[in-house]
Design an enzyme around this catalytic site. Structure first.
Site, PDB file in Angstrom:
ATOM      1  N   GLY A 364       0.817  -1.205   0.000  1.00 26.72           N
ATOM      2  CA  GLY A 364       0.000   0.000   0.000  1.00 26.72           C
ATOM      3  C   GLY A 364       0.845   1.248   0.000  1.00 26.72           C
ATOM      4  N   PRO A 366       2.580   4.865   1.174  1.00 25.15           N
ATOM      5  CA  PRO A 366       3.204   5.246   2.448  1.00 25.15           C
ATOM      6  C   PRO A 366       2.194   5.869   3.401  1.00 25.15           C
ATOM      7  CG  PRO A 366       4.502   6.031   0.575  1.00 25.15           C
ATOM      8  CD  PRO A 366       3.211   5.539   0.017  1.00 25.15           C
ATOM      9  N   GLY A 367       2.392   5.621   4.688  1.00 29.77           N
ATOM     10  CA  GLY A 367       1.557   6.257   5.695  1.00 29.77           C
ATOM     11  C   GLY A 367       0.242   5.574   5.964  1.00 29.77           C
ATOM     12  N   THR A 368       0.032   4.355   5.438  1.00 32.51           N
ATOM     13  CA  THR A 368      -1.236   3.663   5.667  1.00 32.51           C
ATOM     14  C   THR A 368      -1.166   2.685   6.841  1.00 32.51           C
ATOM     15  OG1 THR A 368      -0.574   2.110   3.918  1.00 32.51           O
ATOM     16  CG2 THR A 368      -2.069   3.884   3.308  1.00 32.51           C
ATOM     17  N   GLY A 369      -0.049   2.650   7.553  1.00 37.89           N
ATOM     18  CA  GLY A 369       0.018   1.865   8.788  1.00 37.89           C
ATOM     19  C   GLY A 369       0.553   0.467   8.626  1.00 37.89           C
ATOM     20  N   SER A 687      -4.204   3.396 -18.962  1.00 37.98           N
ATOM     21  CA  SER A 687      -5.468   3.786 -18.354  1.00 37.98           C
ATOM     22  C   SER A 687      -5.889   5.212 -18.650  1.00 37.98           C
ATOM     23  CB  SER A 687      -5.408   3.568 -16.836  1.00 37.98           C
ATOM     24  OG  SER A 687      -4.406   4.374 -16.266  1.00 37.98           O
ATOM     25  N   LYS A 730      -7.734   5.069  -7.405  1.00 36.84           N
ATOM     26  CA  LYS A 730      -8.162   6.150  -8.302  1.00 36.84           C
ATOM     27  C   LYS A 730      -9.464   6.785  -7.837  1.00 36.84           C
ATOM     28  CE  LYS A 730      -5.938   4.055 -12.351  1.00 36.84           C
ATOM     29  NZ  LYS A 730      -6.147   3.375 -13.650  1.00 36.84           N
TER      30      LYS A 730
END
Length: 788
Positions: A364, A366-369, A687, A730
């Protein structure tokens, strides 16, 4: 004087220079020798750094107590060695490890300084070499005596015999032979200071003769204790033999007590049989060595490592599923998929205690634990937690260790970590596994294949230990920002769990429950002194941070706490209430603003959605036209796939020009330029096809795209819209940017189930399978829509 008796000098000329000085009480460094050196003295570390900054040359001197002088009085020799620092490494404890190679003898002319380290003015000295018959005879005798010593000594490698036979220079021969003998440093220093090679050979021959007599006496003693003895009697007499040999050498029994203590610790440790067998073999070898031998420290360190590793020590798992769930909920908000997986593991452990540990990979932004989640897992299981950072690791030995033949060898990080926690079943976090590199030192990712395979890691072998260790009880958790850089075989061994970015509502809850209490405590404040309202938190999230995680959000809260702490400390503030309207006083003007409507006011601009390693982002596709010859110009540091998407979009529009009411002359008489802002950031992937198509149609039909719509999807030449990845990231990025409607490929409908209900309520989602479906939504207020 005949030709054989002519004296010639070495080709290197005499030079005088000032060099830093390294002193030693037990090492005499001869030319051509390479030795390791370890120090933790600050002045010597400063000396090494200064030498590395110049020509890497230092002086090595042997210092010892003067004969017949006062106790502790040190004699500084007149000669030493000039040595080159081949390699230097520093560890986490501040030790400096060197590899020194002596290049020449030098004479000490003058001590020029003592602070911060010793310096001396030195002069390179010249050897006096002769090639007469006496010299040749001395060489022959030295080779014969040294060969006999090699046959009788178990401490010297047999390879030295071939080395001595290959050396033709008489001075080098004497140096090499004396450097390998276990004699006092004073005698070695005398050989070093003898410049006349013939005289040096004579002194070396005398020393070799004495050493041979000592070895023959040892064999004589050994013959006296031979016989039919049982194991205990044999060990007793062998120790008596060692004592007798040391007595003949005039040495005390230092090292014997250490060996006995190590043997007692081995018996009490309770190692596996194969490990115990290897430890006893190494201990028997250690007992035959003299404590001053360089091999003695290597063998002792190896045994210490075997004794310090938790072969049988482990912690008992806490298999209370409800308590574990409560701990996970207390430490982390949301992340239900991860919590469910851990509870499932505990349930299996409760039913099958010998179940192997899982290999999880948290992926995931950065900063999502991800890292802190590993600590919570360890706490819920009541296990020790261990983390190693793999970012930038390029040496395979970091994982599997060095072989003991290398200077400064030590186990890899896996074994080092287990020694640190003291248990064989910790929660082991391999942080940033996607940032491992590879070079000439090997591929660490390949070394991890055995570690992260439950079928193989029960017999993990570290190069340094040389024995197998069971890693099957360890719970390995890897973290990564992206999966693309992880090799396929390694990724196949891990169970991937994705952690996507947080919504505004989730960030507000995380800030209330975790970030604010942590920052209040870190700044010496209490909730009675600081009150950050919900509208202020929402403004911080939307106007001051745009991220998938909460790392920058915590920094902004910390900035507020610092400002309040200053006011409280100076007596200017009693209680600070932070609202949206006064947030600017603490954090300054907003860093982000919603400029989607402003940027899409003119034709030729469409809003796309992109996935990045740090979470989702929205991007603007800009198109313009100018007089030319029908060229397509692409800028914005686009990758090959994205460039092909733009060419596909233009080909589709040219084929449908009549239906879209676009004059055919435009494609011949005008150039079209497509640009994606943030031109310094590389962009690639298929995309953006739908967004590029809409931007071109907007430009060529002179209609502007509806500002509240963002889109993603790959296109084909027939006008089909194909599915893409990263839908959740997104959609969350569009939600953060204030987008009201989004266009997604119809085949991505299943991905919408991962998006929380509160986000789906704020967005109108249009699922399309053809470009013609998207046109009705982008340029008209109505159209076929599906709300979720």
């Amino acid at each position: 004087m005949n030709e054989d008796e002519q004296i010639k000098e070495k080709t290197n000329h005499s030079t005088i220079r000032e060099l830093p000085v390294i002193t030693s009480k037990d090492v005499v460094l001869f030319p051509h020798m390479v030795i390791p050196w370890l120090t933790d003295q600050p002045n010597l570390i400063k000396l090494i750094d200064d030498a590395l900054a110049t020509d890497r040359t230092v002086t090595v001197l042997n210092t010892f107590e003067a004969d017949g002088g006062e106790q502790g009085k040190i004699r500084t020799p007149k000669m030493g060695s000039a040595a080159l620092i081949l390699r230097m490494a520093k560890d986490d404890e501040g030790h400096a490890k060197l590899l020194l190679q002596s290049v020449s003898r030098i004479r000490i002319l003058e001590i020029t300084g003592s602070e911060p380290y010793l310096k001396a003015k030195v002069e390179t000295v010249e050897e006096i070499i002769s090639h007469d018959l006496e010299t040749k005879a001395l060489i022959t005798n030295i080779r014969q005596l040294f060969s006999r010593i090699l046959d009788m000594s178990s401490n010297l490698p047999n390879e030295l015999g071939g080395l001595i036979s290959a050396i033709d220079e008489p001075g080098v021969l004497a140096d090499i032979v004396i450097s390998h003998l276990n004699i006092p440093p004073v005698e070695k220093q005398e050989i070093l200071e003898t410049l006349d090679v013939k005289e040096r050979l004579g002194k070396s021959l005398k020393i070799l003769t004495q050493q041979l007599e000592i070895l023959e006496l040892g064999h004589k003693i050994q013959s006296k204790v031979k016989g039919q003895l049982d194991k205990s009697q044999k060990e007793f007499y062998l120790r008596e033999q060692m004592r007798a040999i040391k007595k003949e050498l005039g040495e005390d029994g230092e090292g014997a007590d250490d060996t006995a203590k190590l043997r007692e610790r081995l018996q009490a440790k309770g190692m596996p049989d194969d490990v115990m067998k290897e430890a006893e073999r190494e201990l028997d070898r250690l007992a035959r060595m003299h404590p001053s031998s360089s091999e003695y420290a290597v063998a002792q360190t190896y045994i210490d490592w075997l004794l310090s590793i938790p072969w049988n020590e482990s912690t008992e798992d806490r298999l209370d599923l409800k308590l574990a769930g409560d701990i996970l909920d207390k430490d982390h908000y949301d992340l239900e998929k991860v919590k469910k997986r851990i509870i499932e593991y505990l349930a299996v452990r409760k039913l099958k205690p010998d179940a192997k540990g899982p290999i999880l990979c948290f992926v995931g932004p950065p900063g999502t634990g991800k890292t802190s989640l590993g600590r919570s897992i360890a706490r819920s299981l009541s296990r020790k937690f261990l983390r190693i950072a793999l970012g930038g690791v390029r040496d395979e030995a970091e994982i599997r260790g060095h072989r003991r033949t290398y200077v400064g060898a030590m186990p890899g990080r896996i074994i080092q970590g287990l020694r640190k926690v003291g248990t064989k079943n910790p929660v082991f976090m391999l942080d940033e596994i996607d940032k491992i590199g590879m070079d000439f030192r090997g591929d660490p990712a390949s070394a991890l294949l055995e570690v992260l395979d439950p079928e193989q890691n029960a017999r993990f072998s570290d190069h340094y230990l040389g024995v197998e260790f069971d890693l099957s009880r360890v719970i390995f958790i890897a973290t990564a920002n992206v999966l693309d850089t992880i090799p396929g075989p390694l990724l196949d061994r891990m169970e991937v769990i994705e952690l996507s970015g947080y919504t505004h509502e989730e960030k507000i809850e995380i800030a209330k429950r975790y970030l604010m209490p942590r920052q209040l405590e870190a700044h010496g404040l209490t909730a009675a002194l600081v009150n950050i309202k919900k509208d202020a938190l929402l403004k911080i999230i939307s106007d001051y941070t745009r991220e998938a995680g909460v790392r920058n959000l915590e920094r902004q809260i910390a900035a507020i706490c610092r400002a309040v702490a200053k006011g409280v400390a100076t007596g200017e503030t009693e209680k600070a209430i932070i609202k949206a309207k006064n947030l600017k006083e603490y954090l300054g003007p907003p860093k982000f603003e919603y400029d989607v409507a402003e940027r899409t006011k003119v034709p030729g601009i469409a809003t796309g959605m992109a996935w990045t390693p740090t979470g989702g982002e929205i991007l603007f596709i800009e198109a313009t036209k100018m007089k030319g010859s029908g060229r397509l110009i692409l800028t914005g540091k686009l990758g090959d796939v994205m460039k092909e998407s733009a060419q596909t979009a233009l080909s589709y529009i040219r084929a449908k020009a009549g239906q879209l009411k676009i004059p055919e002359e435009i494609f011949k008489e005008e150039d079209i330029h497509i640009h994606v802002p943030a031109g310094a950031i590389p962009k690639d992937g298929p995309s953006a096809g739908v967004a590029i198509t809409m931007a071109l149609i907007s430009l060529l039909t002179n209609r502007h795209v509806r500002p509240e719509v963002a889109m993603t999807g790959e296109i084909t030449l027939r006008g089909l819209v194909l599915p893409v990845g990263g839908i959740k990231e997104k959609v969350l990025a569009a939600h953060r940017a204030g987008i009201k409607e989004i266009i997604l490929p119809k085949r991505n409908a299943v991905d919408l189930e991962e998006i929380t209900e509160n986000v789906r309520k704020t967005l109108k989602v249009h699922l399309v399978s053809k470009i013609s479906d998207a046109l009705k939504i982008v340029f008209e207020a109505g159209g076929s829509k599906r709300s979720l």
